[in-house]
Design an enzyme around this catalytic site. Structure first.
Site, PDB file in Angstrom:
ATOM      1  N   SER A   1      89.028  58.082  41.505  1.00  0.00           N
ATOM      2  CA  SER A   1      89.524  57.836  40.146  1.00  0.00           C
ATOM      3  C   SER A   1      90.230  59.049  39.530  1.00  0.00           C
ATOM      4  CB  SER A   1      88.344  57.373  39.302  1.00  0.00           C
ATOM      5  OG  SER A   1      88.736  57.040  38.024  1.00  0.00           O
TER       6      SER A   1
ATOM      7  N   ASP B   1      93.171  55.864  39.660  1.00  0.00           N
ATOM      8  CA  ASP B   1      93.065  54.587  40.374  1.00  0.00           C
ATOM      9  C   ASP B   1      93.447  53.411  39.475  1.00  0.00           C
ATOM     10  OD1 ASP B   1      90.779  54.783  38.826  1.00  0.00           O
ATOM     11  OD2 ASP B   1      89.484  53.807  40.288  1.00  0.00           O
TER      12      ASP B   1
ATOM     13  N   GLU C   1      85.460  51.222  27.007  1.00  0.00           N
ATOM     14  CA  GLU C   1      84.956  52.572  26.797  1.00  0.00           C
ATOM     15  C   GLU C   1      86.064  53.333  26.076  1.00  0.00           C
ATOM     16  OE1 GLU C   1      81.846  53.690  30.068  1.00  0.00           O
ATOM     17  OE2 GLU C   1      83.803  53.540  31.004  1.00  0.00           O
TER      18      GLU C   1
ATOM     19  N   ASN D   1      87.320  55.971  26.728  1.00  0.00           N
ATOM     20  CA  ASN D   1      88.252  56.582  27.683  1.00  0.00           C
ATOM     21  C   ASN D   1      89.301  55.601  28.206  1.00  0.00           C
ATOM     22  OD1 ASN D   1      87.014  55.010  29.709  1.00  0.00           O
ATOM     23  ND2 ASN D   1      85.532  56.626  30.159  1.00  0.00           N
TER      24      ASN D   1
ATOM     25  N   ARG E   1      74.183  63.914  26.965  1.00  0.00           N
ATOM     26  CA  ARG E   1      73.612  63.104  28.069  1.00  0.00           C
ATOM     27  C   ARG E   1      74.129  63.654  29.398  1.00  0.00           C
ATOM     28  NH1 ARG E   1      77.844  60.115  29.797  1.00  0.00           N
ATOM     29  NH2 ARG E   1      76.649  59.021  31.384  1.00  0.00           N
ATOM     30  N   PRO E   2      73.305  63.522  30.438  1.00  0.00           N
ATOM     31  CA  PRO E   2      73.784  63.990  31.740  1.00  0.00           C
ATOM     32  C   PRO E   2      74.849  63.036  32.250  1.00  0.00           C
ATOM     33  CG  PRO E   2      71.624  62.946  31.960  1.00  0.00           C
ATOM     34  CD  PRO E   2      71.948  62.938  30.503  1.00  0.00           C
ATOM     35  N   SER E   3      75.903  63.580  32.828  1.00  0.00           N
ATOM     36  CA  SER E   3      76.956  62.735  33.394  1.00  0.00           C
ATOM     37  C   SER E   3      76.419  62.020  34.626  1.00  0.00           C
ATOM     38  CB  SER E   3      78.138  63.620  33.775  1.00  0.00           C
ATOM     39  OG  SER E   3      78.922  62.966  34.739  1.00  0.00           O
TER      40      SER E   3
ATOM     41  N   THR F   1      78.611  60.976  36.878  1.00  0.00           N
ATOM     42  CA  THR F   1      79.639  61.154  37.907  1.00  0.00           C
ATOM     43  C   THR F   1      79.929  62.621  38.226  1.00  0.00           C
ATOM     44  OG1 THR F   1      81.375  61.103  36.240  1.00  0.00           O
ATOM     45  CG2 THR F   1      80.839  59.012  37.289  1.00  0.00           C
TER      46      THR F   1
ATOM     47  N   ARG G   1      77.266  66.158  29.279  1.00  0.00           N
ATOM     48  CA  ARG G   1      78.350  65.936  28.310  1.00  0.00           C
ATOM     49  C   ARG G   1      77.816  66.043  26.891  1.00  0.00           C
ATOM     50  NH1 ARG G   1      82.562  64.133  31.312  1.00  0.00           N
ATOM     51  NH2 ARG G   1      82.019  62.712  32.996  1.00  0.00           N
TER      52      ARG G   1
HETATM   53  P1  NG1 Z   1      79.820  59.879  33.105  1.00  0.00           P
HETATM   54  O1  NG1 Z   1      80.266  60.963  34.021  1.00  0.00           O
HETATM   55  O2  NG1 Z   1      78.481  59.267  33.426  1.00  0.00           O
HETATM   56  O3  NG1 Z   1      79.934  60.303  31.665  1.00  0.00           O
HETATM   57  C1  NG1 Z   1      82.235  58.764  33.276  1.00  0.00           C
HETATM   58  C2  NG1 Z   1      82.731  58.177  31.983  1.00  0.00           C
HETATM   59  C3  NG1 Z   1      82.243  56.740  31.899  1.00  0.00           C
HETATM   60  C4  NG1 Z   1      82.657  55.931  33.119  1.00  0.00           C
HETATM   61  C5  NG1 Z   1      82.266  56.673  34.404  1.00  0.00           C
HETATM   62  C6  NG1 Z   1      82.786  56.016  35.653  1.00  0.00           C
HETATM   63  C7  NG1 Z   1      83.010  59.266  29.806  1.00  0.00           C
HETATM   64  C8  NG1 Z   1      82.382  60.006  28.703  1.00  0.00           C
HETATM   65  N1  NG1 Z   1      82.216  58.929  30.830  1.00  0.00           N
HETATM   66  O4  NG1 Z   1      80.828  58.657  33.279  1.00  0.00           O
HETATM   67  O5  NG1 Z   1      82.727  56.182  30.716  1.00  0.00           O
HETATM   68  O6  NG1 Z   1      84.025  55.651  33.075  1.00  0.00           O
HETATM   69  O7  NG1 Z   1      82.748  58.021  34.366  1.00  0.00           O
HETATM   70  O8  NG1 Z   1      84.079  56.348  35.970  1.00  0.00           O
HETATM   71  O9  NG1 Z   1      84.212  59.012  29.753  1.00  0.00           O
HETATM   72 ZN    ZN Z   2      89.436  55.154  37.266  1.00  0.00          ZN
END
Ligand code: NG1
Ligand code: ZN
Length: 530
Positions: A65, A278, A370, A372, A498-500, A502, A507
């Site tokens: 992505s 992606d 979302e 984003n 919150r912990p990410s 990905t 974050r």
């Molecule tokens: P994480 O890394 O868990 O915050 C990010 C995006 C999600 C989602 C996932 C999957 C933010 C704040 N977080 O997750 O919304 O899109 O990646 O790609 O944008």
């Molecule tokens: Zn993507």
């Protein structure tokens, strides 16, 4: 193949050469591309098992992505286009990490525990993005699929949402659409053309935009898609594949940095679109006459869609339950507007598309995005049928029928299988066209609160656990109280950590009424996490 004849799945080419732990997260496995070959081989094996269990085709997409070009990843797509079931995420993680000597045993264990009939057929639909590492990883996945005698249907270079579409079309025998890329382009472009009829521009709306394709698969796909859109809209493409993937461009960069991507000309009042690597995320932006940057993110897209659908439903005199799903990252300005002005129910789901998707299914028409820019709209089958009936109902007025028919075509323009940047772009363009709006008109719907995101590197992100859709910390003890204390000092302040899922980071998000306070607020909250 009998479960007792599994020894030949041991393939010397794809032995485990990496000792680190890999985890199937919210977006599948995602890490450095060069440690992923054995993971892809094993995901090929797992996809076959999943296909046998579900008695349907499974998708396998190779992409990371919006991550940098040297990363890559893989995710499995379940039969109805949804993300892999949570219980199988754990199975995937375990399978990816076992030693080679335990591989056969682990596969056998999955077969037994899931009661898999090994003589059942299995089909895996594969696709990949444009990363340099993707072909090698695809070969590894195909080797895994074939080792368990699965059928591979490879579609080559596709966007993630195209692969979701292909999986759904395959499993519904074409009732959702033809299971080919031509079918995808035709379905979306036909609906797009229908709604705008022969009118190219309308009022303040001009059918020309700039597209920042993040140097990713979206550029390759858009070149093909454009052949189907000729004569309806001019798309000037930038970051179209020559530069580094997602580097200083793309939807994630533009959203998080709140600045324009490189290479897109700095021309005021031009409607610009950024998609990610992606092509499942999309955001809009423009520069005003003072070259100041304005972002119209996923929240803006969701509210535009919700307001438009509300109007179309009123015009067609159809009554359905509309709902809008956001995450904690949605701007407070948008949430207020949806609840108080549009008066549409809003639900806050945990971050990650699967959480939003399942909540959206609870409504007749569920809009989820979302912030984003990842999102789509889901329609209940009964809703589609009622709209179809309305279009041919002789008792309805022309206005009512026109609105119903617009709705019906818009449903075809939307990739309901998952958030899809290209489909979402056509939808936004359709709404702006119908309303005769330019991007400034759209922005005037409501005011965003100034907001910011930070990434904090910590020794162990999992020490932080959260509840309430990621908005409140449970551990470490006392942290939430400290955050609340900081936030209470700022008017309309809101912040959470919150912990990410990905990335190996925590974050931090903050918003408040006064933009000059924002930095202080977010830095103070971030300092509680170090
Ligand atoms: P994480 O890394 O868990 O915050 C990010 C995006 C999600 C989602 C996932 C999957 C933010 C704040 N977080 O997750 O919304 O899109 O990646 O790609 O944008
Ligand atoms: Zn993507």
């Amino acid at each position: 193949m009998e479960s007792s004849q599994l020894e030949n799945i041991l393939n010397v080419k794809y032995t485990k050469k990496y000792d680190g732990y890999v985890q199937y997260g919210t977006a599948g496995f995602r890490t450095k591309a060069d440690v992923l070959e054995h993971v892809l081989y094993r995901m090929g094996l797992l996809a076959v098992l999943r296909s046998k269990v579900k008695n349907a085709a499974i998708g396998l997409m190779i992409t990371a992505s919006h991550n940098i070009g040297s990363d890559n990843g893989v995710k499995l797509i379940d039969p109805a286009g949804e993300m892999l079931e949570a219980a199988w995420e754990l199975i995937a993680t375990n399978l990816a990490n076992v030693e080679d000597s335990d591989l056969v045993f682990t596969i056998r264990q999955i077969i037994e525990e899931q009661n898999i009939n090994m003589s059942a057929d299995a089909t895996v639909i594969t696709g990949r993005d444009t990363r340099e590492s993707s072909p090698v990883l695809l070969n590894a996945a195909i080797a895994g699929i074939q080792a368990l005698h699965g059928i591979v249907k490879d579609f080559g270079i596709v966007t993630t949402p195209q692969l979701h579409y292909l999986v759904v079309c395959t499993n519904t025998n074409g009732s959702y659409g033809e299971p080919t890329l031509h079918g995808y382009y035709t379905k979306l472009s036909k609906a797009f053309k229908y709604v705008r009829q022969d009118k190219i521009n309308n009022g303040q709306y001009v059918a020309e935009l700039s597209l920042d394709a993040a140097n990713g698969v979206g550029a390759t796909v858009m070149r093909e898609f454009y052949n189907y859109l000729v004569g309806t809209i001019i798309i000037n493409m930038y970051n179209d594949g020559i530069g580094d993937l997602n580097h200083m461009c793309g939807a994630d960069y533009v959203k998080v940095k709140q600045m324009p991507p490189v290479s897109v000309p700095n021309k005021p009042k031009v409607r610009c679109v950024s998609i990610d690597g992606d092509a499942d995320r999309i955001i809009y932006f423009y520069l005003d006459e003072n070259y100041e940057f304005h972002l119209l993110d996923g929240d803006r897209i969701a509210t535009l869609i919700a307001a438009y659908f509300k109007e179309l439903l009123q015009e067609s005199r159809l009554s359905f339950q509309l709902g809008l799903i956001q995450t904690a990252y949605a701007n407070g300005g948008s949430t207020n507007y949806i609840s108080n002005v549009l008066q549409i129910p809003v639900v806050c789901a945990s971050t990650g598309i699967k959480h939003l998707h399942s909540k959206a299914l609870e409504f007749d028409i569920g809009i989820y995005f979302e912030a984003n820019g990842h999102g789509t709209v889901l329609f209940k089958e009964t809703v589609i049928q009622i709209i179809k009936n309305a279009v041919i109902n002789p008792e309805l007025s022309i206005t009512e029928k026109t609105a119903a028919s617009k709705l019906l075509n818009i449903i075809d323009m939307i990739n309901q299988t998952v958030g899809d940047a290209l489909s979402d772009m056509l939808l936004v363009e359709t709404i702006l066209h119908d309303k005769g709006w330019n991007i400034m008109d759209w922005e005037e719907m409501y005011k965003d609160l100034p907001n910011k995101q930070l990434k904090v590197i910590v020794s162990d992100k999992n020490l932080i656990t959260t509840t309430n859709a990621g908005r409140q910390c449970v551990t470490p003890e006392g942290l939430q109280g400290e955050i609340d204390k900081v936030v209470s000092k700022y008017r309309n302040g809101r912040s959470f950590v919150r912990p990410s899922g990905t990335e190996d980071i925590v974050r931090v998000y903050a918003e408040c009424e006064n933009s000059t306070d924002l930095n202080e607020l977010i830095v103070n909250v971030a300092s509680l996490v170090y």
